[in-house]
Design a protein around this motif. Structure first.
Motif, short mmCIF file in Angstrom:
data_model
loop_
_atom_site.label_atom_id
_atom_site.label_comp_id
_atom_site.label_asym_id
_atom_site.label_seq_id
_atom_site.Cartn_x
_atom_site.Cartn_y
_atom_site.Cartn_z
N GLU A 23 18.05 15.92 -7.04
CA GLU A 23 18.59 14.66 -6.52
C GLU A 23 17.49 13.61 -6.39
O GLU A 23 16.31 13.91 -6.50
N ASN A 24 17.93 12.39 -6.11
CA ASN A 24 17.04 11.29 -5.73
C ASN A 24 15.91 11.07 -6.75
O ASN A 24 14.73 11.03 -6.40
N GLY A 25 16.30 10.93 -8.01
CA GLY A 25 15.30 10.64 -9.05
C GLY A 25 14.28 11.75 -9.22
O GLY A 25 13.09 11.47 -9.38
N GLU A 26 14.74 13.00 -9.20
CA GLU A 26 13.89 14.19 -9.35
C GLU A 26 12.89 14.34 -8.21
O GLU A 26 11.82 14.92 -8.38
N LYS A 27 13.24 13.87 -7.02
CA LYS A 27 12.35 14.00 -5.87
C LYS A 27 12.79 15.07 -4.88
O LYS A 27 12.05 15.42 -3.97
N GLU A 28 14.02 15.60 -5.05
CA GLU A 28 14.55 16.55 -4.07
C GLU A 28 15.34 17.66 -4.75
O GLU A 28 16.01 17.43 -5.77
N LEU A 29 15.29 18.84 -4.15
CA LEU A 29 16.21 19.93 -4.46
C LEU A 29 17.18 20.01 -3.30
O LEU A 29 16.77 19.96 -2.14
N LYS A 30 18.47 20.15 -3.62
CA LYS A 30 19.48 20.14 -2.56
C LYS A 30 20.50 21.24 -2.82
O LYS A 30 20.90 21.48 -3.97
N ARG A 31 20.92 21.89 -1.72
CA ARG A 31 21.97 22.89 -1.82
C ARG A 31 22.70 22.99 -0.50
O ARG A 31 22.09 22.89 0.57
N THR A 32 24.01 23.17 -0.58
CA THR A 32 24.83 23.41 0.60
C THR A 32 25.31 24.85 0.57
O THR A 32 25.82 25.32 -0.45
N PHE A 33 25.11 25.54 1.67
CA PHE A 33 25.52 26.92 1.83
C PHE A 33 26.70 26.96 2.79
O PHE A 33 26.69 26.27 3.81
N LYS A 34 27.71 27.77 2.49
CA LYS A 34 28.87 27.90 3.35
C LYS A 34 29.00 29.35 3.80
O LYS A 34 28.88 30.27 2.97
N PHE A 35 29.25 29.54 5.09
CA PHE A 35 29.32 30.87 5.68
C PHE A 35 30.66 31.08 6.37
O PHE A 35 31.46 30.15 6.50
N LYS A 36 30.87 32.30 6.83
CA LYS A 36 32.13 32.65 7.48
C LYS A 36 32.34 31.86 8.77
O LYS A 36 33.45 31.41 9.05
N ASP A 37 31.28 31.69 9.54
CA ASP A 37 31.39 30.99 10.82
C ASP A 37 30.03 30.46 11.25
O ASP A 37 29.03 30.59 10.53
N PHE A 38 29.99 29.85 12.43
CA PHE A 38 28.76 29.24 12.94
C PHE A 38 27.65 30.28 13.14
O PHE A 38 26.49 30.03 12.80
N VAL A 85 10.08 24.72 -5.29
CA VAL A 85 10.73 25.70 -6.15
C VAL A 85 10.60 27.10 -5.55
O VAL A 85 11.58 27.85 -5.47
N ASP A 86 9.41 27.44 -5.11
CA ASP A 86 9.18 28.77 -4.53
C ASP A 86 10.04 28.99 -3.29
O ASP A 86 10.64 30.05 -3.13
N LEU A 87 10.11 27.99 -2.42
CA LEU A 87 10.91 28.13 -1.21
C LEU A 87 12.40 28.20 -1.55
O LEU A 87 13.13 29.00 -0.96
N ALA A 88 12.85 27.41 -2.50
CA ALA A 88 14.26 27.46 -2.92
C ALA A 88 14.62 28.85 -3.43
O ALA A 88 15.69 29.38 -3.12
#
Length: 95
Positions: A23-38, A85-88
């Motif tokens: 995202e953001n002109g190759e400045k960010e990696l982004k991901r949304t994770f969805k789980f069963k509950d809080f 990249v490593d942390l992702a």
């Protein structure tokens, strides 16, 4: 300071990072994770916090009930570095 990745390096890394978007002109990696509950989402955040602290590289993130959005960027490099990249990869391995 870590070196900012070139476009071809970002493309190669992206091909290995399922679910992450650049995202953001190759400045960010982004991901949304969805789980069963809080509780499940919060447990995931705790595990990510331990990884991030060990790597000395901390994400920008948010949590809303069962969703966790993570954005990675190396601010002092002005974009993506191998640290992102490593942390992702480590975060992805948790789910």
């Amino acid at each position: 300071m870590a070196d900012k990745l070139k476009s071809e390096d970002i493309a190669a890394a992206r091909s290995k990072l399922s679910g992450w978007s650049v995202e953001n002109g190759e400045k960010e990696l982004k991901r949304t994770f969805k789980f069963k509950d809080f509780s499940e989402a919060f447990g995931f955040m705790a595990r990510v916090a331990l990884l991030a602290d060990k790597a000395d590289h901390h994400p920008d993130w948010s949590n809303s009930y069962n969703k966790v959005e993570i954005v990675l960027s190396t601010h002092d490099a002005g974009g993506l570095t191998q640290k992102d990249v490593d942390l992702a990869e480590k975060i992805s391995a948790l789910v």
